[in-house]
Design a protein around this motif. Sequence first.
Motif, PDB file in Angstrom:
ATOM      1  N   LEU A 100     -45.454   8.841 -32.961  1.00  0.00           N
ATOM      2  CA  LEU A 100     -46.462   8.310 -33.867  1.00  0.00           C
ATOM      3  C   LEU A 100     -45.875   8.053 -35.246  1.00  0.00           C
ATOM      4  O   LEU A 100     -46.473   7.340 -36.056  1.00  0.00           O
ATOM      5  CB  LEU A 100     -47.637   9.283 -33.980  1.00  0.00           C
ATOM      6  N   GLY A 101     -44.714   8.641 -35.507  1.00  0.00           N
ATOM      7  CA  GLY A 101     -44.027   8.395 -36.761  1.00  0.00           C
ATOM      8  C   GLY A 101     -44.630   9.095 -37.955  1.00  0.00           C
ATOM      9  O   GLY A 101     -44.430   8.655 -39.092  1.00  0.00           O
ATOM     10  N   GLN A 102     -45.331  10.200 -37.752  1.00  0.00           N
ATOM     11  CA  GLN A 102     -45.984  10.865 -38.867  1.00  0.00           C
ATOM     12  C   GLN A 102     -46.479  12.241 -38.449  1.00  0.00           C
ATOM     13  O   GLN A 102     -46.559  12.563 -37.268  1.00  0.00           O
ATOM     14  CB  GLN A 102     -47.184  10.035 -39.337  1.00  0.00           C
ATOM     15  N   VAL A 103     -46.824  13.043 -39.454  1.00  0.00           N
ATOM     16  CA  VAL A 103     -47.530  14.302 -39.220  1.00  0.00           C
ATOM     17  C   VAL A 103     -49.018  13.991 -39.266  1.00  0.00           C
ATOM     18  O   VAL A 103     -49.490  13.273 -40.144  1.00  0.00           O
ATOM     19  CB  VAL A 103     -47.174  15.333 -40.300  1.00  0.00           C
ATOM     20  N   THR A 104     -49.767  14.512 -38.318  1.00  0.00           N
ATOM     21  CA  THR A 104     -51.184  14.192 -38.240  1.00  0.00           C
ATOM     22  C   THR A 104     -52.038  15.443 -38.384  1.00  0.00           C
ATOM     23  O   THR A 104     -51.568  16.567 -38.188  1.00  0.00           O
ATOM     24  CB  THR A 104     -51.512  13.500 -36.907  1.00  0.00           C
ATOM     25  N   LEU A 110     -34.584   7.637 -36.819  1.00  0.00           N
ATOM     26  CA  LEU A 110     -34.493   8.022 -38.222  1.00  0.00           C
ATOM     27  C   LEU A 110     -33.708   6.946 -38.969  1.00  0.00           C
ATOM     28  O   LEU A 110     -32.714   6.434 -38.452  1.00  0.00           O
ATOM     29  CB  LEU A 110     -33.783   9.366 -38.368  1.00  0.00           C
ATOM     30  N   LEU A 111     -34.143   6.618 -40.173  1.00  0.00           N
ATOM     31  CA  LEU A 111     -33.487   5.582 -40.973  1.00  0.00           C
ATOM     32  C   LEU A 111     -33.037   6.198 -42.293  1.00  0.00           C
ATOM     33  O   LEU A 111     -33.730   6.125 -43.306  1.00  0.00           O
ATOM     34  CB  LEU A 111     -34.442   4.411 -41.223  1.00  0.00           C
ATOM     35  N   PRO A 112     -31.846   6.842 -42.320  1.00  0.00           N
ATOM     36  CA  PRO A 112     -31.399   7.530 -43.531  1.00  0.00           C
ATOM     37  C   PRO A 112     -30.772   6.581 -44.550  1.00  0.00           C
ATOM     38  O   PRO A 112     -30.106   5.605 -44.188  1.00  0.00           O
ATOM     39  CB  PRO A 112     -30.369   8.525 -42.998  1.00  0.00           C
ATOM     40  N   GLU A 113     -30.970   6.885 -45.802  1.00  0.00           N
ATOM     41  CA  GLU A 113     -30.341   6.170 -46.911  1.00  0.00           C
ATOM     42  C   GLU A 113     -29.607   7.190 -47.759  1.00  0.00           C
ATOM     43  O   GLU A 113     -30.190   8.162 -48.215  1.00  0.00           O
ATOM     44  CB  GLU A 113     -31.396   5.440 -47.753  1.00  0.00           C
ATOM     45  N   TRP A 114     -28.297   6.964 -47.978  1.00  0.00           N
ATOM     46  CA  TRP A 114     -27.496   7.900 -48.762  1.00  0.00           C
ATOM     47  C   TRP A 114     -27.715   7.647 -50.242  1.00  0.00           C
ATOM     48  O   TRP A 114     -27.601   6.511 -50.719  1.00  0.00           O
ATOM     49  CB  TRP A 114     -26.018   7.747 -48.421  1.00  0.00           C
ATOM     50  N   VAL A 115     -28.052   8.697 -50.982  1.00  0.00           N
ATOM     51  CA  VAL A 115     -28.313   8.581 -52.415  1.00  0.00           C
ATOM     52  C   VAL A 115     -27.678   9.763 -53.134  1.00  0.00           C
ATOM     53  O   VAL A 115     -27.173  10.698 -52.509  1.00  0.00           O
ATOM     54  CB  VAL A 115     -29.837   8.542 -52.713  1.00  0.00           C
ATOM     55  N   SER A 116     -27.732   9.725 -54.485  1.00  0.00           N
ATOM     56  CA  SER A 116     -27.242  10.856 -55.272  1.00  0.00           C
ATOM     57  C   SER A 116     -28.250  11.994 -55.219  1.00  0.00           C
ATOM     58  O   SER A 116     -29.427  11.799 -54.904  1.00  0.00           O
ATOM     59  CB  SER A 116     -27.016  10.425 -56.716  1.00  0.00           C
ATOM     60  N   THR A 117     -27.790  13.187 -55.576  1.00  0.00           N
ATOM     61  CA  THR A 117     -28.694  14.346 -55.586  1.00  0.00           C
ATOM     62  C   THR A 117     -29.829  14.136 -56.580  1.00  0.00           C
ATOM     63  O   THR A 117     -30.993  14.463 -56.293  1.00  0.00           O
ATOM     64  CB  THR A 117     -27.906  15.612 -55.940  1.00  0.00           C
ATOM     65  N   ASP A 118     -29.519  13.591 -57.754  1.00  0.00           N
ATOM     66  CA  ASP A 118     -30.570  13.353 -58.756  1.00  0.00           C
ATOM     67  C   ASP A 118     -31.622  12.390 -58.228  1.00  0.00           C
ATOM     68  O   ASP A 118     -32.827  12.604 -58.437  1.00  0.00           O
ATOM     69  CB  ASP A 118     -29.956  12.799 -60.040  1.00  0.00           C
ATOM     70  N   THR A 119     -31.196  11.334 -57.553  1.00  0.00           N
ATOM     71  CA  THR A 119     -32.151  10.360 -57.013  1.00  0.00           C
ATOM     72  C   THR A 119     -33.072  11.009 -55.995  1.00  0.00           C
ATOM     73  O   THR A 119     -34.288  10.777 -55.990  1.00  0.00           O
ATOM     74  CB  THR A 119     -31.403   9.182 -56.368  1.00  0.00           C
ATOM     75  N   LEU A 120     -32.508  11.851 -55.139  1.00  0.00           N
ATOM     76  CA  LEU A 120     -33.324  12.532 -54.128  1.00  0.00           C
ATOM     77  C   LEU A 120     -34.310  13.491 -54.768  1.00  0.00           C
ATOM     78  O   LEU A 120     -35.510  13.481 -54.457  1.00  0.00           O
ATOM     79  CB  LEU A 120     -32.418  13.268 -53.140  1.00  0.00           C
ATOM     80  N   VAL A 121     -33.827  14.339 -55.654  1.00  0.00           N
ATOM     81  CA  VAL A 121     -34.669  15.385 -56.229  1.00  0.00           C
ATOM     82  C   VAL A 121     -35.770  14.794 -57.105  1.00  0.00           C
ATOM     83  O   VAL A 121     -36.916  15.262 -57.089  1.00  0.00           O
ATOM     84  CB  VAL A 121     -33.817  16.381 -57.032  1.00  0.00           C
ATOM     85  N   GLU A 122     -35.461  13.757 -57.855  1.00  0.00           N
ATOM     86  CA  GLU A 122     -36.428  13.188 -58.786  1.00  0.00           C
ATOM     87  C   GLU A 122     -37.367  12.176 -58.135  1.00  0.00           C
ATOM     88  O   GLU A 122     -38.340  11.754 -58.754  1.00  0.00           O
ATOM     89  CB  GLU A 122     -35.689  12.518 -59.940  1.00  0.00           C
ATOM     90  N   GLY A 123     -37.095  11.783 -56.887  1.00  0.00           N
ATOM     91  CA  GLY A 123     -37.901  10.760 -56.229  1.00  0.00           C
ATOM     92  C   GLY A 123     -39.083  11.334 -55.480  1.00  0.00           C
ATOM     93  O   GLY A 123     -39.450  12.505 -55.625  1.00  0.00           O
ATOM     94  N   LEU A 128     -40.274  13.483 -41.875  1.00  0.00           N
ATOM     95  CA  LEU A 128     -39.207  12.715 -42.511  1.00  0.00           C
ATOM     96  C   LEU A 128     -39.254  11.242 -42.126  1.00  0.00           C
ATOM     97  O   LEU A 128     -38.364  10.474 -42.516  1.00  0.00           O
ATOM     98  CB  LEU A 128     -37.836  13.297 -42.132  1.00  0.00           C
ATOM     99  N   LEU A 129     -40.245  10.846 -41.343  1.00  0.00           N
ATOM    100  CA  LEU A 129     -40.344   9.469 -40.877  1.00  0.00           C
ATOM    101  C   LEU A 129     -41.253   8.672 -41.809  1.00  0.00           C
ATOM    102  O   LEU A 129     -42.137   9.228 -42.457  1.00  0.00           O
ATOM    103  CB  LEU A 129     -40.902   9.446 -39.446  1.00  0.00           C
ATOM    104  N   PRO A 130     -41.062   7.311 -41.867  1.00  0.00           N
ATOM    105  CA  PRO A 130     -40.058   6.549 -41.117  1.00  0.00           C
ATOM    106  C   PRO A 130     -38.697   6.498 -41.805  1.00  0.00           C
ATOM    107  O   PRO A 130     -37.676   6.390 -41.160  1.00  0.00           O
ATOM    108  CB  PRO A 130     -40.675   5.155 -41.046  1.00  0.00           C
ATOM    109  N   ARG A 131     -38.659   6.549 -43.153  1.00  0.00           N
ATOM    110  CA  ARG A 131     -37.386   6.509 -43.871  1.00  0.00           C
ATOM    111  C   ARG A 131     -37.178   7.817 -44.617  1.00  0.00           C
ATOM    112  O   ARG A 131     -38.124   8.435 -45.084  1.00  0.00           O
ATOM    113  CB  ARG A 131     -37.345   5.339 -44.860  1.00  0.00           C
ATOM    114  N   LEU A 132     -35.909   8.212 -44.743  1.00  0.00           N
ATOM    115  CA  LEU A 132     -35.592   9.398 -45.515  1.00  0.00           C
ATOM    116  C   LEU A 132     -34.344   9.157 -46.330  1.00  0.00           C
ATOM    117  O   LEU A 132     -33.525   8.294 -45.991  1.00  0.00           O
ATOM    118  CB  LEU A 132     -35.400  10.615 -44.613  1.00  0.00           C
TER     119      LEU A 132
END
Length: 638
Positions: free
Chosen positions: A319-323, A465-478, A431-435
Amino acid sequence: MSAPLALRVSACFLLAAALAAPAPVGAQTVVDGPTLGVAEVLSFPDRSAEVPVAISVPEGLTPRTLSTTVQLPVDLERGHLEAWSGDLLLGREELGPDAESQRVTIPLDRGRVLNGVLDLTLRTVLHSRGEACPDWDDRPLELRDTEVDFAGEPEAPTVLADFVPPVLERLEIYLPDEPTFAESEAAAALALLASSRFGRTGLEIEVLPASGSRAPEASPFTRRAEIREADESRIDLTDDAVPTVEITGDSASLGRQMRSVTSDLWSLAVAGSATLDSSTPAPRALVTEATLDELGLGSRSARSVGSVTAGFGLDQTSLGQVTGDVAVDLVGSYSPPPSDRSGLLVASAGQTVLDSWTADPTGSFDRTVTVPAGALNRYTDITVSLQTSGAGAACGVLQPLTMIIDGSSRIRLSDPATPAPAGFGSLPQALLPRLQVATGSGSLEDTARAVAILAELQTLSATPLLPEWVSTDTLVEGDVPGLLVTSESVPSDLDLPLTLTGGRTLEVIGAREGQPATLRFYEDVDFASMQVVQDGDRALLVASTNSGSAELDRTLEWLDAEPGRWSMLAGNVLFTAPDREPVELSTAAAVDVDISQDEGTGGVRTALIIGLAVTLAGAAIAGIVWAVTRRRRVSPRR
């Protein structure tokens, strides 16, 4: 507008196929069942049952026999196991009561192989001892330790289209010592593609340094891929003894080339080198309401004697989500019990009974039941059973019962009570659809750990799963769900359920805003943890350590040591201390105590904290000073 598909083939085809030597006369290859996609345990719950078994057949191999251990049910007098390929009977093995199990060998040489898969159906016919009429649903006949004997040897790929085999035991991914975001993301994409296809067969995936040495030989079901960011985008099949591809491209094209590996475009790459490019897949639309037909499950039916159960799986990852609560409009039919017998219909979600009603002569039902969110797991069986009672008859004489859940049955989802339920049971659907993925050091080692975690999560998910690599700051602040892997300290503005301050104080916070539990030690404490964090409207999985990478690596090795450990994780913290087995913990259950209980019975909270200390540290109580702080802690962001 999506990017156009492109395939640019290099100058010439490889000639290795023409030069390859034939397999030695009498060569044989034996492969265990799980590697071929066969379940570790095949169950036959009824007196007469059929189980389809799809067996992958690698190039160069011809299936000869299937060997398996038959674990026999109680009160069996006689029976037999049949193997069919289409309408062709391959063999019949007699089963007797003289032993609890017996090893049988079934011929496969006349089986039909289509598109690299052997069409095989196993069928049992069983007869019980004397007048006994045992219920074999709970203790059915089972097949275990299956292996297939092939004639020949696997063929090495000579063109890119044949690089991905139908059977894969090990995938080695080679990266630079300090991979870029694009290289790490491409490695993750390749690992997830392999895991989604082969993860349930025990596939081993390892990320290694391209600068290191490589074993000159490996299993014929091993593949290697070297990924490197470069100006030119291409994929080359090398002439190494272990089948290897080199994949290069700029930051924009590396990921797209990875995704093309399992597309129809890859099957056209009938050369040793090519450039593949395809559009980025759009995330699957979130499902809020759908029929079983629309979900691809279709109608579900079952046939048995005395009682019968039909059901379907409600998979939150598909289903791609928590319900939250799920309403199910059940539509179907069943065999009405005869006039001398009564019947009861029961609808269940796992072990939770949702509704029950008396069977009637119409033999049909149209009923709405509600599955509470608390009864939902990552995967939940929704069943409707018909149980009959009344006048008896000799075993096997009663007419069989049939139960059908129609494909028009509809499920309707609701939003969860909290935006991001924090706990391992909410992964990977939270964590779906993008993380987003970040590593604390940007090192190859942290990238390898992140890829390993993602690959394990993918085996639990029906949705990519569709992962995108980012910096730690981008992850934490997003505000995007994500994974953080670090062998360094976790950013201070990220509120974890379990934190260490000053090297000697563990602070555990529950689900409610208020008083955390604090555990103070007389010496520095080393540990690693994996924690699921509810951060506002999103979930984060944080893998970290306060003492170097050894304990974090040991945690991942422990999870990988036995099948099913990832899927069985409970709580929201996995805690690993030196020389101790990892411990699962729910901080909410350990810390949150009703205020009236806390004030009226101080010993309740004291007992919880002492128990928590023993659980986490495993030290003598005398070496621990416990205290409940009265200061307030800032709650996780909402």
